[in-house]
Write an enzyme that holds these catalytic residues in place. Structure first.
Site, PDB file in Angstrom:
ATOM      1  N   ARG A  87      20.033   4.401  -9.260  1.00  0.00           N
ATOM      2  CA  ARG A  87      18.791   5.220  -9.293  1.00  0.00           C
ATOM      3  C   ARG A  87      19.221   6.603  -9.343  1.00  0.00           C
ATOM      4  NH1 ARG A  87      14.632   6.957  -4.771  1.00  0.00           N
ATOM      5  NH2 ARG A  87      16.568   6.975  -3.775  1.00  0.00           N
ATOM      6  N   GLN A  93      11.515  11.925   1.677  1.00  0.00           N
ATOM      7  CA  GLN A  93      11.557  13.236   2.094  1.00  0.00           C
ATOM      8  C   GLN A  93      11.694  14.428   0.925  1.00  0.00           C
ATOM      9  OE1 GLN A  93      14.809  13.185   4.702  1.00  0.00           O
ATOM     10  NE2 GLN A  93      13.953  12.409   6.454  1.00  0.00           N
ATOM     11  N   GLY A  94      12.787  14.039   0.226  1.00  0.00           N
ATOM     12  CA  GLY A  94      13.144  15.049  -0.772  1.00  0.00           C
ATOM     13  C   GLY A  94      12.223  15.443  -1.530  1.00  0.00           C
ATOM     14  N   SER A 119       0.874  -0.963  -0.108  1.00  0.00           N
ATOM     15  CA  SER A 119      -0.118  -0.062   0.273  1.00  0.00           C
ATOM     16  C   SER A 119       0.917   1.311   0.011  1.00  0.00           C
ATOM     17  CB  SER A 119      -1.048   0.125   1.319  1.00  0.00           C
ATOM     18  OG  SER A 119      -0.050  -0.225   2.347  1.00  0.00           O
ATOM     19  N   HIS A 153      22.563   5.053   0.645  1.00  0.00           N
ATOM     20  CA  HIS A 153      22.260   6.512   1.034  1.00  0.00           C
ATOM     21  C   HIS A 153      23.774   7.168   1.701  1.00  0.00           C
ATOM     22  CE1 HIS A 153      21.032  10.393   1.624  1.00  0.00           C
ATOM     23  NE2 HIS A 153      19.868  10.069   1.054  1.00  0.00           N
ATOM     24  N   GLU A 190      18.488  17.835  -6.575  1.00  0.00           N
ATOM     25  CA  GLU A 190      19.291  17.020  -5.844  1.00  0.00           C
ATOM     26  C   GLU A 190      20.490  16.226  -6.892  1.00  0.00           C
ATOM     27  OE1 GLU A 190      16.327  13.875  -4.744  1.00  0.00           O
ATOM     28  OE2 GLU A 190      15.704  15.042  -2.761  1.00  0.00           O
ATOM     29  N   HIS A 231      19.561   1.710   1.037  1.00  0.00           N
ATOM     30  CA  HIS A 231      18.721   2.965   0.901  1.00  0.00           C
ATOM     31  C   HIS A 231      17.707   2.321  -0.100  1.00  0.00           C
ATOM     32  CE1 HIS A 231      16.497   6.651   1.105  1.00  0.00           C
ATOM     33  NE2 HIS A 231      16.925   6.705  -0.170  1.00  0.00           N
ATOM     34  N   ARG A 284      24.719   9.639  -5.955  1.00  0.00           N
ATOM     35  CA  ARG A 284      24.986   8.885  -4.594  1.00  0.00           C
ATOM     36  C   ARG A 284      26.134   8.092  -4.438  1.00  0.00           C
ATOM     37  NH1 ARG A 284      18.719   8.223  -3.230  1.00  0.00           N
ATOM     38  NH2 ARG A 284      18.311  10.316  -2.851  1.00  0.00           N
ATOM     39  N   LYS A 330       1.098  -5.490   4.792  1.00  0.00           N
ATOM     40  CA  LYS A 330       1.521  -6.296   5.938  1.00  0.00           C
ATOM     41  C   LYS A 330       1.361  -5.807   7.318  1.00  0.00           C
ATOM     42  CE  LYS A 330       6.362  -7.399   5.479  1.00  0.00           C
ATOM     43  NZ  LYS A 330       7.400  -7.905   5.700  1.00  0.00           N
ATOM     44  N   VAL A 385       3.032   4.009  -2.803  1.00  0.00           N
ATOM     45  CA  VAL A 385       2.758   4.800  -3.735  1.00  0.00           C
ATOM     46  C   VAL A 385       2.396   4.064  -4.963  1.00  0.00           C
ATOM     47  CG1 VAL A 385       5.048   5.079  -4.685  1.00  0.00           C
ATOM     48  CG2 VAL A 385       3.392   6.689  -5.320  1.00  0.00           C
ATOM     49  N   ALA A 386       3.020   2.808  -5.235  1.00  0.00           N
ATOM     50  CA  ALA A 386       2.958   2.162  -6.256  1.00  0.00           C
ATOM     51  C   ALA A 386       1.406   1.141  -6.148  1.00  0.00           C
ATOM     52  CB  ALA A 386       3.664   0.881  -6.739  1.00  0.00           C
ATOM     53  N   SER A 445       7.901   2.528   2.647  1.00  0.00           N
ATOM     54  CA  SER A 445       8.841   3.419   2.494  1.00  0.00           C
ATOM     55  C   SER A 445       8.373   4.723   1.968  1.00  0.00           C
ATOM     56  CB  SER A 445      10.099   2.948   1.294  1.00  0.00           C
ATOM     57  OG  SER A 445      10.898   2.044   2.002  1.00  0.00           O
ATOM     58  N   ASP A 501       9.991  -9.321   0.414  1.00  0.00           N
ATOM     59  CA  ASP A 501       9.023 -10.475   0.315  1.00  0.00           C
ATOM     60  C   ASP A 501       8.541 -10.466  -0.956  1.00  0.00           C
ATOM     61  OD1 ASP A 501       9.382 -10.196   3.109  1.00  0.00           O
ATOM     62  OD2 ASP A 501       7.169 -10.083   3.578  1.00  0.00           O
TER      63      ASP A 501
HETATM   64  C1  FAD Z   1      13.979   7.437   4.100  1.00  0.00           C
HETATM   65  C2  FAD Z   1      13.522   7.357   2.677  1.00  0.00           C
HETATM   66  C3  FAD Z   1      13.656   8.449   1.774  1.00  0.00           C
HETATM   67  C4  FAD Z   1      13.194   8.467   0.665  1.00  0.00           C
HETATM   68  N1  FAD Z   1      13.183   9.530  -0.148  1.00  0.00           N
HETATM   69  C5  FAD Z   1      12.681   9.482  -1.603  1.00  0.00           C
HETATM   70  C6  FAD Z   1      12.525  10.729  -2.105  1.00  0.00           C
HETATM   71  O1  FAD Z   1      12.516  11.861  -1.538  1.00  0.00           O
HETATM   72  N2  FAD Z   1      12.140  10.471  -3.580  1.00  0.00           N
HETATM   73  C7  FAD Z   1      12.054   9.159  -4.142  1.00  0.00           C
HETATM   74  O2  FAD Z   1      11.697   9.152  -5.249  1.00  0.00           O
HETATM   75  N3  FAD Z   1      12.107   8.212  -3.372  1.00  0.00           N
HETATM   76  C8  FAD Z   1      12.506   8.122  -2.055  1.00  0.00           C
HETATM   77  N4  FAD Z   1      12.906   7.126  -1.360  1.00  0.00           N
HETATM   78  C9  FAD Z   1      12.587   5.681  -1.862  1.00  0.00           C
HETATM   79  C10 FAD Z   1      10.883   5.552  -2.095  1.00  0.00           C
HETATM   80  O3  FAD Z   1      10.300   6.127  -1.115  1.00  0.00           O
HETATM   81  C11 FAD Z   1      10.421   4.184  -2.491  1.00  0.00           C
HETATM   82  O4  FAD Z   1      11.239   3.518  -3.212  1.00  0.00           O
HETATM   83  C12 FAD Z   1       9.127   4.010  -2.905  1.00  0.00           C
HETATM   84  O5  FAD Z   1       8.299   4.762  -1.789  1.00  0.00           O
HETATM   85  C13 FAD Z   1       8.732   2.528  -2.781  1.00  0.00           C
HETATM   86  O6  FAD Z   1       7.219   2.624  -2.946  1.00  0.00           O
HETATM   87  P1  FAD Z   1       6.489   1.215  -3.196  1.00  0.00           P
HETATM   88  O7  FAD Z   1       4.977   1.726  -3.217  1.00  0.00           O
HETATM   89  O8  FAD Z   1       7.225   0.446  -4.085  1.00  0.00           O
HETATM   90  O9  FAD Z   1       6.781   0.514  -1.787  1.00  0.00           O
HETATM   91  P2  FAD Z   1       6.546   1.129  -0.343  1.00  0.00           P
HETATM   92  O10 FAD Z   1       6.000   2.433  -0.083  1.00  0.00           O
HETATM   93  O11 FAD Z   1       7.628   0.558   0.497  1.00  0.00           O
HETATM   94  O12 FAD Z   1       5.222  -0.049   0.224  1.00  0.00           O
HETATM   95  C14 FAD Z   1       5.469  -1.306   0.379  1.00  0.00           C
HETATM   96  C15 FAD Z   1       4.364  -2.041   0.853  1.00  0.00           C
HETATM   97  O13 FAD Z   1       4.267  -3.568   0.709  1.00  0.00           O
HETATM   98  C16 FAD Z   1       3.634  -3.848   1.943  1.00  0.00           C
HETATM   99  N5  FAD Z   1       4.359  -5.156   1.962  1.00  0.00           N
HETATM  100  C17 FAD Z   1       5.565  -5.807   1.904  1.00  0.00           C
HETATM  101  N6  FAD Z   1       5.728  -7.154   2.181  1.00  0.00           N
HETATM  102  C18 FAD Z   1       4.466  -7.413   2.198  1.00  0.00           C
HETATM  103  C19 FAD Z   1       3.828  -8.600   2.237  1.00  0.00           C
HETATM  104  N7  FAD Z   1       4.721  -9.709   2.229  1.00  0.00           N
HETATM  105  N8  FAD Z   1       2.595  -8.941   2.233  1.00  0.00           N
HETATM  106  C20 FAD Z   1       1.833  -7.672   2.457  1.00  0.00           C
HETATM  107  N9  FAD Z   1       2.263  -6.478   2.044  1.00  0.00           N
HETATM  108  C21 FAD Z   1       3.434  -6.408   2.193  1.00  0.00           C
HETATM  109  C22 FAD Z   1       4.185  -2.936   2.899  1.00  0.00           C
HETATM  110  O14 FAD Z   1       3.796  -3.284   4.031  1.00  0.00           O
HETATM  111  C23 FAD Z   1       4.162  -1.639   2.148  1.00  0.00           C
HETATM  112  O15 FAD Z   1       2.660  -1.328   2.370  1.00  0.00           O
HETATM  113  C24 FAD Z   1      12.998   7.127  -0.019  1.00  0.00           C
HETATM  114  C25 FAD Z   1      13.043   5.918   0.835  1.00  0.00           C
HETATM  115  C26 FAD Z   1      13.105   6.152   2.236  1.00  0.00           C
HETATM  116  C27 FAD Z   1      13.396   4.770   2.872  1.00  0.00           C
END
Ligand code: FAD
Length: 557
Positions: A393, A60-61, A25, A248, A127, A358, A297, A48, A27-28, A55, A227
């Site tokens: 990246r 932040q950025g 849940s 990072h 950045e 990171h 980076r 989960k 952004v993707a 993440s 996972d």
């Molecule tokens: C501290 C930090 C700062 C960042 N800053 C930036 C930024 O400024 N700009 C940028 O572009 N990117 C940034 N990133 C990277 C970016 O945030 C992530 O790559 C992006 O948000 C990933 O999105 P996502 O939807 O793929 O996964 P996530 O947002 O990580 O969501 C994953 C989801 O999957 C769920 N999940 C995982 N395993 C399971 C399972 N087995 N069963 C059910 N659910 C599960 C989790 O609970 C979560 O809901 C940053 C990352 C971090 C950690």
């Protein structure tokens, strides 16, 4: 039929059904769910922990897109390709940068509030690796939290999206044609949906985020245990570029024995002019790269690690004292508060920092529509490898990738649905039973896996360091097997399933990193310090052998 594997778990005690099941849940995942609804498909989001516990909320950025005057997708493409060090899929990058600006505008239409100037225009910052100001941000340095808030609010108001929290997805289910037909999961709930169950669906979308928890020091939250990559491998899907882990450069250094998620001092702090200095106050990035502190980076993380090694120090410093109190309070309120909570005041003192895991540039291999090599199984966001990041990246491209490719998956599903190519699926129960159960390591293995990985496969790697890590990981796997043989296996539960996922992902990552005998992007080999285009300008594709061991094969050049 190819051999598949599954985590050791009890048989499902309950079943549910939907059209598209989305795992995760961030952004993707939430973008996929919102967009498949527009095609009239029902969606179920299983996650989960709670909805905003990935993440995304920590970002932040900001989010990179060619929105500013004078900026173009072509310039964004150029910067992305440079960061990717020869391994980006140029067409995937072109898709990202050309569809990105409108995807951000649609995100704004969904309700996300970005920072704007007095003229009402979106404020853009710079950045590392970007030659333009093209990073849109929200709440100063709380971009991810705002994106998450807006998307969570949108899914909550759509009755066609079912949300299941505290649900750990275990494995993929397929039909007799090998098409994804649902998944097994463990729900920590009550009533009808409690314990291990099964969800039947026409298609499955992995949006499980990253794998930073494979290392002991990471900026990723506790749920980022890889996972999705582990599930995909067990289901027979191809994963790629696992060796390209971005470290990072500037997480807050909180002490010599720090473990788990570390607070991040965003790159935007350097974007606004903070300096990296050693204990003597020397700006060691000047002269190392034309962009100095704003170099990509990997260059910065390696320079910090090297300086630490040379000086026998366990951290360096980020100096933003010249910003003054007012700028810290308005531009970086979250970072300021975090530092102060750890006893450091960036207004009056340099911030101690040290690199930590990171971002996973690699992941489950997808085509431009988000399809994996298993029919009906899609992946997007950090769990996926669309080819946009290559060997490294570019900052703030990941939220954008999550948005753009989630929309593309929804479009593909909508198209298949309209063409009658997305029928209901019947789970092949015999195939699910025939999948080989993976022995579970005890939950304590998590910390040992993390230590082995940080020591052996961190910022600076060598054949010797990775052989040590591989041997330690093999020992954990052997012990899990022998405990099964001795009829004292670890209990199937969240902690042991996560440990099994971490073990598989770590083993695959080390195997790929050991095989890649060169230095490229964020993969830095002490024993092979040069980039070797003649042999290595290609991807390593990893799949599971029948034995359950990951095997990495170089792609044809
Ligand atoms: C501290 C930090 C700062 C960042 N800053 C930036 C930024 O400024 N700009 C940028 O572009 N990117 C940034 N990133 C990277 C970016 O945030 C992530 O790559 C992006 O948000 C990933 O999105 P996502 O939807 O793929 O996964 P996530 O947002 O990580 O969501 C994953 C989801 O999957 C769920 N999940 C995982 N395993 C399971 C399972 N087995 N069963 C059910 N659910 C599960 C989790 O609970 C979560 O809901 C940053 C990352 C971090 C950690």
């Amino acid at each position: 039929m190819s051999v598949t594997h599954r985590l050791t778990a009890p048989a499902p005690g309950w079943t549910a059904a939907t059209d598209v099941v989305v795992v995760g849940s961030g952004v993707a995942g939430l973008t996929v769910a919102l967009n498949v609804r527009k095609a009239g498909l029902r969606a179920m989001v299983v996650t989960k922990a709670v909805l905003d516990e990935g993440s995304t909320r920590w970002a932040q950025g900001g989010i990179a897109a060619a929105l500013g005057e004078g900026d173009t997708p072509e310039q964004h493409l150029d910067d992305t390709l440079v960061a990717g060090a020869g391994l980006c899929d140029e067409e995937a990058v072109r898709t990202l940068v050309t569809e990105g600006p409108d995807a951000v505008r649609r995100l704004i239409a969904t309700g996300a509030l970005f920072d704007r100037g007095e003229d009402g225009e979106i404020l853009l910052t710079r950045e590392g690796g970007h030659h333009r100001r093209r990073i849109a941000h929200a709440g100063g340095d709380a971009t991810g939290a705002e994106i998450s808030r807006a998307l969570v609010a949108a899914v909550r108001t759509d009755p066609g999206i079912e949300l299941i929290e505290h649900a750990l997805v275990l494995d993929l289910l397929t039909d007799t044609e090998g098409h994804a037909a649902g998944l097994t999961l463990h729900v920590m709930g009550e009533g009808q949906r409690d314990g291990v169950g099964a969800v039947r669906a026409r298609a499955v979308v992995l949006a499980t985020g990253g794998m930073g928890q494979v290392f002991s020091a990471t900026t990723n939250p506790a749920v980022s245990t890889g996972d999705g990559v582990a599930l995909a491998l067990r289901a027979g899907a191809a994963v790629t570029d696992l060796e390209f882990v971005q470290f990072h450069p500037t997480p807050l250094w909180v002490g010599p024995d720090a473990e788990g998620q570390l607070p991040l001092i965003s790159e935007a702090v350097r974007g606004e002019g903070a300096h990296l200095v050693d204990a003597g106050g020397v700006r060691f990035m000047v002269g190392q790269h034309e962009l100095a502190e704003l170099a990509p980076r990997d260059i910065v993380a390696k320079a910090i690690t090297r300086r630490m090694q040379e000086q026998g120090a366990d951290h360096m410093f980020l100096d933003g004292r010249h910003f003054g109190a007012e700028m810290w309070e308005h531009r970086f309120p979250t970072i300021l508060a975090t530092c102060r909570a750890h006893g450091i005041d960036p207004v009056t003192a340099p911030i101690p920092i040290a690199p930590a895991a990171h971002y996973a540039s690699g992941g489950v291999r997808t085509d431009p529509r988000g399809r994996t090599s298993v029919p009906g199984l899609y992946a997007c966001g950090e769990v996926a490898c669309t080819g946009v990041h290559g060997a490294n990246r570019l900052a703030s491209n990941s939220l954008l990738e999550g948005l753009v490719f989630a929309e593309r998956i929804a479009a593909d599903l909508a198209g298949r649905h309209a063409a009658g190519e997305l029928p209901e699926r019947t789970v092949d129960v015999a195939a699910a039973r025939a999948a080989r159960p993976v022995p579970l390591p005890p939950s304590e293995a998590r910390a040992e896996i993390q230590r082995l990985m940080s020591r052996g496969a961190g910022v600076l790697r060598s054949a010797a360091s990775m052989a040590d890590a591989a041997a330690g990981l093999a020992l954990i796997a052997e012990q899990a097997h022998s405990h099964v043989a001795e009829e004292k296996p670890a209990d199937p539960r969240v902690e042991t399933w996560e440990a099994a996922n971490l073990l598989l992902v770590a083993t695959a990552l080390v195997a790929a990193a050991a095989q890649r005998e060169e230095t490229r992007g964020c993969h830095w080999r002490e024993d092979f310090p040069e980039r070797d285009d003649a042999h290595w300008r290609r991807h390593l594709i990893t799949t599971l052998a029948a034995s359950g061991d990951p095997v990495s094969t170089p792609e044809e050049q």
